[in-house]
Design a protein around this motif. Sequence first.
Motif, short mmCIF file in Angstrom:
data_model
loop_
_atom_site.label_atom_id
_atom_site.label_comp_id
_atom_site.label_asym_id
_atom_site.label_seq_id
_atom_site.Cartn_x
_atom_site.Cartn_y
_atom_site.Cartn_z
N GLN A 49 1.00 -1.22 -0.12
CA GLN A 49 0.07 0.07 -0.03
C GLN A 49 0.96 1.33 -0.07
O GLN A 49 2.31 1.26 0.25
N ASN A 50 0.10 2.46 -0.12
CA ASN A 50 1.08 3.65 -0.19
C ASN A 50 1.28 4.05 1.25
O ASN A 50 0.40 3.67 2.07
N VAL A 51 2.31 4.77 1.58
CA VAL A 51 2.84 4.94 2.90
C VAL A 51 3.09 6.75 2.91
O VAL A 51 3.91 6.94 1.85
N CYS A 52 2.68 7.16 3.96
CA CYS A 52 3.23 8.83 3.86
C CYS A 52 3.34 9.17 5.66
O CYS A 52 2.58 8.62 6.45
N ASN A 53 4.33 9.83 5.63
CA ASN A 53 4.59 10.25 7.28
C ASN A 53 4.48 11.85 7.21
O ASN A 53 5.00 12.63 6.35
N ILE A 54 3.65 12.25 8.10
CA ILE A 54 3.61 13.70 8.47
C ILE A 54 4.76 13.89 9.42
O ILE A 54 4.69 13.46 10.41
N LEU A 55 5.82 14.78 8.99
CA LEU A 55 6.86 14.95 9.79
C LEU A 55 6.94 16.58 10.10
O LEU A 55 6.81 17.58 9.42
N ILE A 56 6.84 16.78 11.61
CA ILE A 56 6.68 18.05 11.82
C ILE A 56 8.11 18.46 12.25
O ILE A 56 8.84 17.91 13.32
N ASN A 57 8.55 19.40 11.77
CA ASN A 57 9.96 19.94 11.77
C ASN A 57 11.22 18.83 11.73
O ASN A 57 11.97 18.62 12.66
N PRO A 58 10.96 18.02 10.81
CA PRO A 58 12.05 17.19 10.61
C PRO A 58 13.43 17.47 10.29
O PRO A 58 13.74 18.64 9.64
N THR A 59 14.46 16.55 10.60
CA THR A 59 15.61 16.67 10.12
C THR A 59 15.76 16.42 8.59
O THR A 59 14.91 15.75 8.21
N GLU A 60 17.03 16.86 8.07
CA GLU A 60 17.08 16.67 6.64
C GLU A 60 17.47 15.21 6.56
O GLU A 60 16.91 14.50 5.61
N GLN A 61 18.03 14.72 7.39
CA GLN A 61 18.43 13.36 7.38
C GLN A 61 17.22 12.58 7.68
O GLN A 61 17.08 11.34 6.89
N LEU A 62 16.19 12.83 8.31
CA LEU A 62 14.98 11.94 8.33
C LEU A 62 14.24 11.86 7.13
O LEU A 62 13.67 10.93 6.57
N VAL A 63 14.28 12.93 6.56
CA VAL A 63 13.41 13.36 5.23
C VAL A 63 14.14 12.43 4.01
O VAL A 63 13.72 11.64 3.40
N LYS A 64 15.62 12.56 4.12
CA LYS A 64 16.30 11.61 3.30
C LYS A 64 16.16 10.19 3.39
O LYS A 64 16.06 9.53 2.33
N ASP A 65 16.01 9.77 4.65
CA ASP A 65 15.99 8.38 4.99
C ASP A 65 14.60 7.92 4.45
O ASP A 65 14.59 6.89 3.89
#
Length: 170
Positions: free
Chosen positions: A29-45
């Motif tokens: 299935q499709n997966v999405c994370n709502i990230l509040i004030n994420p680090t660049e590393q978390l977005v990249k991961d």
Amino acid sequence: MKNLFLSSSSGYAWDQIKVWNLSAKNTGQNVCNILINPTEQLVKDCMDNGVGVAQYHLPPMGKPPHNLRFLLQYKYLMSVKHMYSHVILTDSRDVYFHSDPFPRLLQLLGTRNIVCGSECIAYQDEHWGNGNLREGFGYVYDEYKEREICNVGVLCGTVEAVAELCLMIF
């Protein structure tokens, strides 16, 4: 239409949410994370592992965004309601999928629009739930303190119904 796994997190690193992300992704299935004030590393991961990201950069808050996440979830779900029919909205740190839950969810829903879990305990009898009810919804505390806690850590249903529930909780 497709189905969606959605979660929100703030202050987590990939190692803290990767089990949720990879187990959800492995269902197909499709997966999405709502990230509040994420680090660049978390977005990249997240992106390196093929899971979607919706970033929200907000000013520092004195408290964790337990209730704010519901507004962000509402806004996100309403923005994708034309793409998905059903959503499973969960906490990102302590949920794991052994298989695709959507077929069973659709059976459980029947004519309903939402399915949620119960804590099987009243708000007043559980420390965290009692505190959350008192702090977030103190204006109705006396009315609801003896009611059974429904767990917002796992909400499932049609995208629009879950979105509307998120707005009501917020």
